[in-house]
Write an enzyme that holds these catalytic residues in place. Structure first.
Site, PDB file in Angstrom:
ATOM      1  N   LYS A   1       0.829  -1.211   0.000  1.00  0.00           N
ATOM      2  CA  LYS A   1       0.000   0.000   0.000  1.00  0.00           C
ATOM      3  C   LYS A   1       0.858   1.253   0.000  1.00  0.00           C
ATOM      4  O   LYS A   1       0.525   2.239  -0.660  1.00  0.00           O
ATOM      5  CB  LYS A   1      -0.953   0.005   1.205  1.00  0.00           C
ATOM      6  CG  LYS A   1      -2.079  -0.996   1.051  1.00  0.00           C
ATOM      7  CD  LYS A   1      -3.196  -0.802   2.052  1.00  0.00           C
ATOM      8  CE  LYS A   1      -4.309  -1.811   1.760  1.00  0.00           C
ATOM      9  NZ  LYS A   1      -5.431  -1.720   2.669  1.00  0.00           N
TER      10      LYS A   1
ATOM     11  N   LYS B   1      -5.154 -10.507  -6.270  1.00  0.00           N
ATOM     12  CA  LYS B   1      -6.451 -10.638  -5.590  1.00  0.00           C
ATOM     13  C   LYS B   1      -7.387  -9.521  -6.029  1.00  0.00           C
ATOM     14  O   LYS B   1      -6.933  -8.433  -6.403  1.00  0.00           O
ATOM     15  CB  LYS B   1      -6.272 -10.628  -4.065  1.00  0.00           C
ATOM     16  CG  LYS B   1      -5.897  -9.289  -3.479  1.00  0.00           C
ATOM     17  CD  LYS B   1      -6.155  -9.220  -1.974  1.00  0.00           C
ATOM     18  CE  LYS B   1      -6.070  -7.758  -1.533  1.00  0.00           C
ATOM     19  NZ  LYS B   1      -6.585  -7.473  -0.220  1.00  0.00           N
TER      20      LYS B   1
ATOM     21  N   LYS C   1     -10.036  -3.376  -3.900  1.00  0.00           N
ATOM     22  CA  LYS C   1     -10.606  -2.094  -4.292  1.00  0.00           C
ATOM     23  C   LYS C   1      -9.528  -1.139  -4.787  1.00  0.00           C
ATOM     24  O   LYS C   1      -9.790  -0.309  -5.641  1.00  0.00           O
ATOM     25  CB  LYS C   1     -11.398  -1.474  -3.146  1.00  0.00           C
ATOM     26  CG  LYS C   1     -10.593  -1.181  -1.908  1.00  0.00           C
ATOM     27  CD  LYS C   1     -11.466  -0.523  -0.860  1.00  0.00           C
ATOM     28  CE  LYS C   1     -10.686  -0.286   0.402  1.00  0.00           C
ATOM     29  NZ  LYS C   1     -10.499  -1.501   1.211  1.00  0.00           N
TER      30      LYS C   1
END
Ligand code: AQP
Length: 332
Positions: free
Chosen positions: A112, A195, A198
């Protein structure tokens, strides 16, 4: 009854199919057999830039979706994380027990922060897994139903619980992950090597449960598969088809071998068309139920208030024990 705890972020508005199949569906099943605590983790949601108006609307929306998915406030404790201040308080203690290197090894943070640019990532994003440790330990959870991507954070939780218990005396239950093999990782429809997510998925690879069902059907029909024509569950060589079979099987309860048989000699298009119907049949009532809960915000807020009260009773007890063990002078 053994206890379970889990949470979901209110960041994106709609839950996606990965959130539902990987986590929320298990939550619904576990409320029947476990003492279940489930929360909307709004403290986690502010670790990335966010809009305050959207956050409060999305927090209600997340709660509405959890109820629409089948959580029953008489069978589980459903609450909002920031309504229980003990989460942030225990997280501080856990922060002080965690090594910098240990926290730096968390792959979700690495991914992230790389996406945001390392300099822009907040310290909150770095300590996110430690807040999650506090979330779990506060409730003395035996099991944590999550997707595969959370396994490392549950390992950290176990390590820190053992460390605390070893240093200050038995305080915390050591939790186990509850991750299902078939649905622990739902893959992106356009890129079955990553995966469904969002933030990393393209819109075509991501199924948001609240999107227009017609658009959703289209996405299923244009899912990436392979150049072969055999419908067979083989995650290594046929990740796209295996992903579709896993979703199909979980949503219908039909076993994968039976699905393989049913589509023997048929083209991928037949499987995709049928799966599109299955997904639409699931999301259509889900959207309606979510809207019904949203239309009655007073009832929704009162469910969350009652949940927070029940959660606080447990959380306050654990925090007070923890503070005592650490050596904080009790307030008179
Ligand atoms: N693709 C997935 N397959 C199975 N389970 C999944 N989960 C998320 N993606 C998948 C599980 O959903 C639960 C709630 O997740 P969250 O609130 O932590 O959301 P997230 O991890 O931020 O969701 P995303 O889409 O994966 O977000 P980004 O892109 O920001 O990382 C968790 O139990 C999670 O395992």
């Amino acid at each position: 009854r053994p206890r379970v705890l889990s949470g979901i972020q209110p960041t994106a508005g709609s839950f996606h199919l990965g959130n539902y199949l990987g986590a929320v569906r298990q939550w619904v099943a576990l409320q029947e057999t476990h003492d279940a605590f489930y929360m909307v983790v709004d403290l986690h949601a502010i670790t990335v830039p966010q809009d305050p108006k959207e956050l409060s609307a999305n927090t209600r929306l997340a709660a509405a979706q959890l109820l629409a998915a089948g959580l029953d406030p008489d069978r589980c404790t459903l609450f909002v994380q920031s309504h229980v201040p003990e989460h942030a308080q225990l997280a501080w203690v856990m922060n002080c027990l965690t090594g910098m290197g240990e926290a730096g090894r968390m792959t979700q943070f690495k991914d992230k922060s790389a996406r945001q640019g390392a300099d822009r990532a907040s310290v909150g994003l770095f300590t996110y897994p430690i807040l999650q440790v506090a979330d779990i330990l506060l409730y003395q959870a035996d099991e944590v139903p999550v997707g595969e991507d959370q396994r490392q954070h549950i390992e950290l939780t176990r390590d820190l619980a053992e460390r605390f218990n070893g240093r200050f005396g038995e305080t915390f239950t050591i939790p186990k992950p509850h991750i299902l093999k078939e649905t622990g990782k739902i893959y992106d429809l356009q890129d079955p090597s990553i995966k469904m997510s969002k933030s990393a998925s393209t819109p075509k690879g991501l199924i948001n449960l609240l999107d227009d069902p017609k658009a959703t059907a289209k996405k299923v029909k244009s899912a990436v598969t392979d150049t072969d024509t055999v419908v067979r569950y083989d995650t290594e060589n046929k990740p796209g088809i295996s992903n579709l079979l896993g979703i199909y099987s979980t949503l219908t309860g039909i076993g994968i071998p039976e699905l393989e048989q049913r589509y023997e000699g048929k083209l991928y298009g037949a499987l995709k068309t049928d799966l599109a119907d299955v997904v639409v049949d699931f999301v259509t009532p889900f959207r309606d139920r979510t809207q019904q809960y949203l239309d009655d915000p007073e009832t929704l807020d009162s469910i969350l208030a009652k949940g927070a009260e029940k959660a606080r009773a447990v959380a306050a007890e654990t925090l007070s024990q923890t503070y005592g063990r650490v050596g904080f002078l009790p307030a008179k």
